[in-house]
Design an enzyme around this catalytic site. Structure first.
Site, PDB file in Angstrom:
ATOM      1  N   LEU A 172       0.995  -1.023  -0.080  1.00 32.85           N
ATOM      2  CA  LEU A 172      -0.011   0.000   0.068  1.00 32.85           C
ATOM      3  C   LEU A 172       1.012   1.299   0.005  1.00 32.85           C
ATOM      4  O   LEU A 172       1.747   1.092   0.718  1.00 32.85           O
ATOM      5  CB  LEU A 172      -0.847  -0.129   1.088  1.00 32.85           C
ATOM      6  CG  LEU A 172      -2.086  -0.753   1.419  1.00 32.85           C
ATOM      7  CD1 LEU A 172      -2.721  -0.793   2.696  1.00 32.85           C
ATOM      8  CD2 LEU A 172      -3.068  -0.651   0.291  1.00 32.85           C
ATOM      9  N   ASP A 173       0.478   2.077  -0.803  1.00 31.37           N
ATOM     10  CA  ASP A 173       1.484   3.317  -0.822  1.00 31.37           C
ATOM     11  C   ASP A 173       1.217   4.084   0.483  1.00 31.37           C
ATOM     12  O   ASP A 173       0.558   3.775   1.449  1.00 31.37           O
ATOM     13  CB  ASP A 173       1.190   4.154  -2.044  1.00 31.37           C
ATOM     14  CG  ASP A 173      -0.414   4.891  -1.932  1.00 31.37           C
ATOM     15  OD1 ASP A 173      -0.756   5.502  -0.931  1.00 31.37           O
ATOM     16  OD2 ASP A 173      -0.946   4.771  -2.530  1.00 31.37           O
ATOM     17  N   MET A 174       2.190   4.947   0.752  1.00 28.97           N
ATOM     18  CA  MET A 174       2.553   5.579   1.961  1.00 28.97           C
ATOM     19  C   MET A 174       1.138   6.292   2.640  1.00 28.97           C
ATOM     20  O   MET A 174       1.092   6.429   3.809  1.00 28.97           O
ATOM     21  CB  MET A 174       3.450   6.655   2.043  1.00 28.97           C
ATOM     22  CG  MET A 174       4.251   7.303   3.103  1.00 28.97           C
ATOM     23  SD  MET A 174       5.661   8.298   3.096  1.00 28.97           S
ATOM     24  CE  MET A 174       5.900   8.745   4.785  1.00 28.97           C
TER      25      MET A 174
ATOM     26  N   ARG B 215      -5.390   4.920  -7.588  1.00 26.23           N
ATOM     27  CA  ARG B 215      -5.144   6.281  -7.371  1.00 26.23           C
ATOM     28  C   ARG B 215      -4.819   6.834  -8.901  1.00 26.23           C
ATOM     29  O   ARG B 215      -5.541   7.682  -9.272  1.00 26.23           O
ATOM     30  CB  ARG B 215      -3.872   6.644  -6.272  1.00 26.23           C
ATOM     31  CG  ARG B 215      -4.013   6.364  -4.986  1.00 26.23           C
ATOM     32  CD  ARG B 215      -2.823   7.128  -4.219  1.00 26.23           C
ATOM     33  NE  ARG B 215      -2.992   6.947  -2.882  1.00 26.23           N
ATOM     34  CZ  ARG B 215      -3.824   7.833  -2.093  1.00 26.23           C
ATOM     35  NH1 ARG B 215      -4.154   8.734  -2.770  1.00 26.23           N
ATOM     36  NH2 ARG B 215      -3.916   7.513  -0.773  1.00 26.23           N
TER      37      ARG B 215
ATOM     38  N   SER C 149      -1.865   5.445   1.825  1.00 27.60           N
ATOM     39  CA  SER C 149      -2.891   4.624   1.935  1.00 27.60           C
ATOM     40  C   SER C 149      -2.891   3.849   3.187  1.00 27.60           C
ATOM     41  O   SER C 149      -1.980   3.843   3.835  1.00 27.60           O
ATOM     42  CB  SER C 149      -3.152   3.648   0.717  1.00 27.60           C
ATOM     43  OG  SER C 149      -3.177   4.367  -0.425  1.00 27.60           O
TER      44      SER C 149
END
Length: 250
Positions: free
Chosen positions: A114-116, A202, A118
């Site tokens: 998961l990106d930072m 996103r 999220s």
């Protein structure tokens, strides 16, 4: 995943797979009958025997590795935490959140990312076999997200998202997309995908002119986020692990 037997004696392959947690003995027999199991590169039969930890056993071409202490954790990743095992910039990682969990010195790794910015459900394990199958597009374990965007997406754009987009690194594939509700100029979207590209959700919304405010993953296959608070983790129960294996076709 195979634990060597102490006396060095061979066992039926389905018994080894069952003890390793890959499948029940009956389900393992079905895998063998379907020609999906090999021992040292040769398709095996239900009467064949092997030595766990010595013979190379594979299911669907994926080697079942010896590991006597498999661990599985569900984690609710907070915003601002990196979803990798380490970070050269010294930022907090998901493994830092497991420092108080009963890992018993066993190193685990995150399954997917998961990106930072999220949040939400992450699975951490040292079971490479299961991790590979969960992330492989062929097996398509669904991942469910709740996304808040602005402005509220039109019905036409939601339909486009369902059919998939073509981004700079290829097609995203179809998705299940529904509008859960709206407040002012914000819309809350449920989105379920089976194979994700990097930052796919996103990028998909941004491509269509929407701004993602929050992105929270609530499910991976049969595993749900449940009541875990941000930063909390828990060890999975044996039935939950079996359900995840079932999600990947085992």
């Amino acid at each position: 995943m195979l634990t060597p037997v102490e006396d060095g004696k061979t066992e039926k392959v389905q018994k080894i797979l069952s003890r390793a947690g890959v499948a029940s003995r009956r389900a393992a027999e079905t895998l063998i009958l379907d020609g999906r199991v090999t021992v040292n590169g040769t398709v095996t039969s239900t009467g064949d025997r092997a030595l766990a930890g010595h013979d190379v056993i594979a299911v669907d071409g994926i080697t079942v590795q010896p590991d006597p202490d498999l661990k599985y954790f569900a984690l609710n990743k907070p915003q601002g935490v990196i979803s990798t095992a380490s970070d050269p910039q010294g930022r907090p990682t998901v493994l830092d959140l497991l420092s108080d969990e009963p890992c018993s010195g066993v190193r685990v790794f995150p399954v997917g990312r998961l990106d930072m910015d999220s949040t939400g459900l992450m699975l951490l394990t040292n079971d490479g076999f299961l991790a590979h199958r969960l992330m492989h597009p062929k097996f398509g374990a669904p991942r469910e997200y709740i996304v808040e965007v602005t402005p509220v997406p039109s019905g036409k754009d939601l339909k486009t998202l369902r059919g998939g987009l073509t981004l700079e690194d290829g097609d995203t594939g179809p998705a299940r997309v529904s509008l859960l509700g709206k407040s002012g100029d914000r819309g809350q979207i449920k989105m379920i995908i089976h194979a994700g590209k990097k930052r796919q959700i996103r990028r998909s919304f941004e491509y269509m002119g929407y701004h993602v405010i929050t992105l929270n993953r609530v499910r991976i296959g049969s595993l749900s986020l449940g009541n875990l608070k941000p930063g909390q983790a828990r060890e999975l129960l044996a039935p939950e692990v079996r359900e995840l294996y079932g999600q990947t076709g085992i």
